[in-house]
Design a protein around this motif. Structure first.
Motif, PDB file in Angstrom:
ATOM      1  N   VAL A 161      -4.392  -3.991   0.473  1.00 21.54           N
ATOM      2  CA  VAL A 161      -4.162  -2.737   1.183  1.00 21.54           C
ATOM      3  C   VAL A 161      -2.779  -2.167   0.837  1.00 21.54           C
ATOM      4  O   VAL A 161      -2.615  -0.950   0.688  1.00 21.54           O
ATOM      5  N   ALA A 162      -1.788  -3.024   0.663  1.00 25.36           N
ATOM      6  CA  ALA A 162      -0.451  -2.551   0.292  1.00 25.36           C
ATOM      7  C   ALA A 162      -0.461  -1.901  -1.093  1.00 25.36           C
ATOM      8  O   ALA A 162       0.148  -0.835  -1.297  1.00 25.36           O
ATOM      9  N   ASP A 163      -1.142  -2.516  -2.043  1.00 32.39           N
ATOM     10  CA  ASP A 163      -1.230  -1.923  -3.387  1.00 32.39           C
ATOM     11  C   ASP A 163      -1.994  -0.608  -3.367  1.00 32.39           C
ATOM     12  O   ASP A 163      -1.623   0.353  -4.055  1.00 32.39           O
ATOM     13  N   ALA A 164      -3.095  -0.564  -2.604  1.00 28.56           N
ATOM     14  CA  ALA A 164      -3.882   0.663  -2.539  1.00 28.56           C
ATOM     15  C   ALA A 164      -3.086   1.794  -1.905  1.00 28.56           C
ATOM     16  O   ALA A 164      -3.154   2.948  -2.344  1.00 28.56           O
ATOM     17  N   LEU A 165      -2.308   1.472  -0.864  1.00 31.91           N
ATOM     18  CA  LEU A 165      -1.496   2.496  -0.212  1.00 31.91           C
ATOM     19  C   LEU A 165      -0.387   2.992  -1.137  1.00 31.91           C
ATOM     20  O   LEU A 165      -0.114   4.200  -1.215  1.00 31.91           O
ATOM     21  N   SER A 166       0.222   2.101  -1.879  1.00 33.84           N
ATOM     22  CA  SER A 166       1.279   2.510  -2.824  1.00 33.84           C
ATOM     23  C   SER A 166       0.710   3.373  -3.936  1.00 33.84           C
ATOM     24  O   SER A 166       1.317   4.372  -4.353  1.00 33.84           O
ATOM     25  N   LEU A 167      -0.469   3.006  -4.433  1.00 30.52           N
ATOM     26  CA  LEU A 167      -1.085   3.762  -5.515  1.00 30.52           C
ATOM     27  C   LEU A 167      -1.459   5.174  -5.064  1.00 30.52           C
ATOM     28  O   LEU A 167      -1.184   6.158  -5.756  1.00 30.52           O
ATOM     29  N   SER A 168      -2.068   5.298  -3.895  1.00 29.54           N
ATOM     30  CA  SER A 168      -2.488   6.616  -3.420  1.00 29.54           C
ATOM     31  C   SER A 168      -1.302   7.508  -3.047  1.00 29.54           C
ATOM     32  O   SER A 168      -1.353   8.731  -3.230  1.00 29.54           O
ATOM     33  N   SER A 169      -0.232   6.907  -2.541  1.00 29.35           N
ATOM     34  CA  SER A 169       0.937   7.716  -2.160  1.00 29.35           C
ATOM     35  C   SER A 169       1.758   8.141  -3.366  1.00 29.35           C
ATOM     36  O   SER A 169       2.339   9.236  -3.383  1.00 29.35           O
ATOM     37  N   ASN A 170       1.827   7.292  -4.380  1.00 29.48           N
ATOM     38  CA  ASN A 170       2.632   7.623  -5.557  1.00 29.48           C
ATOM     39  C   ASN A 170       1.997   8.717  -6.400  1.00 29.48           C
ATOM     40  O   ASN A 170       2.680   9.324  -7.239  1.00 29.48           O
ATOM     41  N   GLN A 171       0.712   8.949  -6.208  1.00 31.51           N
ATOM     42  CA  GLN A 171       0.069  10.048  -6.933  1.00 31.51           C
ATOM     43  C   GLN A 171       0.606  11.403  -6.474  1.00 31.51           C
ATOM     44  O   GLN A 171       0.582  12.369  -7.235  1.00 31.51           O
ATOM     45  N   ALA A 172       1.081  11.447  -5.224  1.00 33.03           N
ATOM     46  CA  ALA A 172       1.639  12.706  -4.698  1.00 33.03           C
ATOM     47  C   ALA A 172       3.147  12.642  -4.579  1.00 33.03           C
ATOM     48  O   ALA A 172       3.757  13.461  -3.875  1.00 33.03           O
ATOM     49  N   ALA A 173       3.791  11.694  -5.284  1.00 33.78           N
ATOM     50  CA  ALA A 173       5.245  11.532  -5.157  1.00 33.78           C
ATOM     51  C   ALA A 173       6.002  12.717  -5.736  1.00 33.78           C
ATOM     52  O   ALA A 173       7.093  13.055  -5.264  1.00 33.78           O
ATOM     53  N   LYS A 174       5.443  13.379  -6.756  1.00 35.10           N
ATOM     54  CA  LYS A 174       6.133  14.533  -7.345  1.00 35.10           C
ATOM     55  C   LYS A 174       6.221  15.682  -6.360  1.00 35.10           C
ATOM     56  O   LYS A 174       7.185  16.449  -6.372  1.00 35.10           O
ATOM     57  N   ASN A 175       5.221  15.801  -5.509  1.00 32.90           N
ATOM     58  CA  ASN A 175       5.215  16.899  -4.535  1.00 32.90           C
ATOM     59  C   ASN A 175       5.966  16.541  -3.249  1.00 32.90           C
ATOM     60  O   ASN A 175       6.586  17.403  -2.631  1.00 32.90           O
ATOM     61  N   THR A 176       5.900  15.289  -2.841  1.00 35.81           N
ATOM     62  CA  THR A 176       6.542  14.889  -1.590  1.00 35.81           C
ATOM     63  C   THR A 176       7.997  14.465  -1.778  1.00 35.81           C
ATOM     64  O   THR A 176       8.793  14.524  -0.836  1.00 35.81           O
ATOM     65  N   GLY A 177       8.349  14.005  -2.954  1.00 35.14           N
ATOM     66  CA  GLY A 177       9.700  13.512  -3.184  1.00 35.14           C
ATOM     67  C   GLY A 177       9.932  12.119  -2.618  1.00 35.14           C
ATOM     68  O   GLY A 177      11.077  11.654  -2.560  1.00 35.14           O
ATOM     69  N   VAL A 178       8.851  11.434  -2.212  1.00 31.99           N
ATOM     70  CA  VAL A 178       8.938  10.080  -1.632  1.00 31.99           C
ATOM     71  C   VAL A 178       7.862   9.230  -2.272  1.00 31.99           C
ATOM     72  O   VAL A 178       6.707   9.648  -2.400  1.00 31.99           O
ATOM     73  N   GLN A 179       8.230   8.033  -2.694  1.00 30.90           N
ATOM     74  CA  GLN A 179       7.263   7.091  -3.223  1.00 30.90           C
ATOM     75  C   GLN A 179       7.361   5.764  -2.469  1.00 30.90           C
ATOM     76  O   GLN A 179       8.411   5.412  -1.946  1.00 30.90           O
ATOM     77  N   LEU A 180       6.236   5.051  -2.436  1.00 26.35           N
ATOM     78  CA  LEU A 180       6.183   3.755  -1.764  1.00 26.35           C
ATOM     79  C   LEU A 180       6.340   2.646  -2.799  1.00 26.35           C
ATOM     80  O   LEU A 180       5.653   2.641  -3.828  1.00 26.35           O
ATOM     81  N   LEU A 181       7.218   1.710  -2.523  1.00 25.85           N
ATOM     82  CA  LEU A 181       7.445   0.570  -3.398  1.00 25.85           C
ATOM     83  C   LEU A 181       7.135  -0.709  -2.639  1.00 25.85           C
ATOM     84  O   LEU A 181       7.419  -0.831  -1.434  1.00 25.85           O
ATOM     85  N   LEU A 182       6.554  -1.670  -3.333  1.00 27.16           N
ATOM     86  CA  LEU A 182       6.242  -2.954  -2.726  1.00 27.16           C
ATOM     87  C   LEU A 182       7.546  -3.726  -2.503  1.00 27.16           C
ATOM     88  O   LEU A 182       8.256  -4.053  -3.453  1.00 27.16           O
TER      89      LEU A 182
END
Length: 259
Positions: A161-182
C-alpha cells in the motif's frame, strides 16, 4: 402333697412376648423420631444469598469470557510502513503538510488498493479491512499499518500500500509540487499485536465487575413485604379515650385558680 407354682416366677412365653413388645415399641419410637427429624430438615430453608452477589458473579463471568476469548482467538500481527511528503523548491512546507493529510485519506481508496493488490497477494475487499493509514497534524509523515494473522503477510500489505500510494501521488507531483518518498519499510513483527489471554482475562474481569456494580446501583432497593410480614397498627383509640379532653383540662385549671 402336690407342688404349688410360685406366683412370682414369670412365665417364659409371657416374658418373650413382653420383650418382643418392648422391641416393637422402641422400633416405632425410632421411626417416629426419624420422621420428626426429616420434617425438621425439610422445614429448614437455605439462607438467602447476600445482596452483593451479582458483583463477584459478574466479575468471574467476565474473567472467564475474557480468558476464553484470548485463548481461542488467533493472534494478529501488525506491521507499519512510513512515507513522507516532501515539497520541492517552489513549495512551502505547510503545503506538504496539507497534502500529507489528503494522501492519508486516499491511502485506503479503491484506486490505491487496486495498485497494491498484486503485490499484497490478497483481494482488494480483504485488503481494505486489513490496512489503515494514520497521520499527524504536526508532521507530513503517513503511517500505513497492515494487519494479518501472519507476520510476513502483514509486512507485505503495509509495503504494498505504501508503494502504491507513492506511485499514484508522484504522478501528480509536477502539478502539486509535493511528492511522497518511502521513509521506512515495514518488517515482519516478532510478537503479535493482539492482547494475550492474561490481558483479555483482566479486561473481562474489570468489565464484569463494572457491569455488576452498575446493576447493584440500578436495581430497586425497596422490597415489598408479604401480607403476613407487614406490621399491624395497634389501636390507639383507647389510649386517647382514657386521656381527658383539652377543654376539660383547661376548665380544671381555671377552677383551681379561682379556689
Amino acid at each position: 402333697m402336690a407342688d404349688t407354682a410360685d406366683p412370682k416366677q414369670a412365665d417364659p412365653k409371657k416374658a418373650d412376648q413382653k420383650a418382643d413388645q418392648r422391641k416393637a415399641e422402641r422400633k416405632s419410637e425410632r421411626k417416629s423420631e426419624q420422621r420428626r427429624t426429616d420434617r425438621r430438615r425439610r422445614k429448614v430453608r437455605l439462607l438467602p444469598p447476600p445482596a452483593w452477589w451479582p458483583l463477584p458473579a459478574a466479575a468471574l463471568l467476565g474473567l472467564a469470557a475474557g480468558g476464553a476469548y484470548g485463548v481461542l482467538k488467533a493472534p494478529e500481527y501488525a506491521a507499519t510502513s512510513y512515507v513522507v511528503a516532501v515539497p520541492d523548491d517552489t513549495t512551502e512546507p505547510a503545503t506538504a503538510l496539507g497534502f500529507a493529510q489528503a494522501y492519508a485519506r486516499i491511502a485506503t481508496s479503491s484506486s490505491t488498493l487496486g495498485y497494491a493488490q498484486p503485490r499484497a497477494g490478497i483481494s482488494a475487499r480483504r485488503l481494505r479491512t486489513q490496512v489503515r493509514a494514520e497521520t499527524s497534524p504536526e508532521s507530513p509523515m503517513i503511517a500505513i499499518t497492515g494487519t494479518s494473522k501472519s507476520a510476513t503477510e502483514a509486512a507485505d500489505i503495509a509495503n504494498a500500500v505504501a508503494d502504491a500510494l507513492s506511485l499514484s501521488s508522484n504522478q501528480a507531483a509536477k502539478n502539486t509540487g509535493v511528492q511522497l518518498l518511502l521513509f521506512n519499510q515495514a518488517v515482519a513483527p516478532s510478537e503479535p499485536a493482539s492482547p494475550s489471554a492474561a490481558i483479555s482475562g483482566a479486561v473481562g474481569l474489570c468489565a464484569g465487575g463494572l457491569l455488576g456494580g452498575l446493576w447493584l446501583l440500578a436495581r430497586p432497593t425497596a422490597r415489598t413485604r408479604r401480607p403476613e410480614e407487614r406490621p399491624v397498627a395497634e389501636p390507639v383509640v383507647e389510649e386517647y379515650a382514657s386521656l381527658p379532653a383539652q377543654g376539660d383540662h383547661t376548665e380544671t385549671k381555671e377552677k383551681e385558680s379561682v379556689r
